[in-house]
Motif scaffolding. Sequence first.
Motif, short mmCIF file in Angstrom:
data_model
loop_
_atom_site.label_atom_id
_atom_site.label_comp_id
_atom_site.label_asym_id
_atom_site.label_seq_id
_atom_site.Cartn_x
_atom_site.Cartn_y
_atom_site.Cartn_z
N PHE A 222 0.85 -1.19 0.00
CA PHE A 222 0.00 0.00 0.00
C PHE A 222 0.88 1.24 0.00
CE2 PHE A 222 0.02 1.32 4.62
CZ PHE A 222 0.87 0.32 5.08
N CYS B 186 2.72 2.74 3.06
CA CYS B 186 3.65 1.84 3.75
C CYS B 186 4.94 2.59 4.06
CB CYS B 186 3.95 0.64 2.87
SG CYS B 186 4.99 -0.59 3.66
N CYS C 206 7.21 -1.63 1.48
CA CYS C 206 6.80 -1.46 0.07
C CYS C 206 7.76 -0.58 -0.71
CB CYS C 206 5.38 -0.93 -0.02
SG CYS C 206 4.17 -2.10 0.59
N HIS D 39 1.03 -6.46 6.30
CA HIS D 39 0.79 -7.28 5.10
C HIS D 39 1.97 -8.18 4.74
CE1 HIS D 39 3.35 -4.94 2.29
NE2 HIS D 39 3.11 -3.97 3.13
NI NI Z 1 4.23 -2.35 2.72
#
Ligand code: NI
Length: 192
Positions: free
Chosen positions: A67, A70, A74, A158
């Motif tokens: 996302f 993040c 990410c 995640h």
């Molecule tokens: Ni992330």
Amino acid sequence: MKQRIGLSLIVALAGLVLIGAMALFVLNPERSSTDAIGGAFTLTDQRGARVTEAALKGQPSLVFFGFTHCPDVCPTALFEISEVYKALGPKGDGLKTFFITVDPERDRPETLKAYLESFDPRIIGLTGSREEVDIATRAYRAFARKVPLDGGGYVMDHTALVYLMDKKGRFVSSMNFERPPEENAKRIADLF
Ligand code: NI
């Protein structure tokens, strides 16, 4: 009595072996598995085009879930993937990368578009309705969970794995970015 102790010991040892095997499977960053990872999805890319699992056919792909808010995982993964593209050079056109948001409420196509401008332009951002995203997340056996922040707002916990898929859209392994980008580029190029 002695026999029973022996039996308990065997059961305990078998349990330990099983736990050990499971830990190895979970922790191995380049694990391979015959369990199906991947499957049908319908999402929307950062330019508004609908994208399905058919987009994985015909070339190797990287798939991962994240996302745009993040804080570290990410952006680091997107940076590492961009380095692999750099190492691949023009051959990198033969690799598709799908960055699937697990935060579709905030990550609309235009949000993804702006965010991905900091990375290799060949990376495709995907979003959709919550239901569409959940279907994709489940298909890849990925995990995502909303974690509220003290001062309001939230982050998404995640799965950090980046899946390498072959040109038939089948799971090969997860990527190990401890390896130099040139080495990962070669691994991917072998799938072309
Ligand atoms: Ni992330």
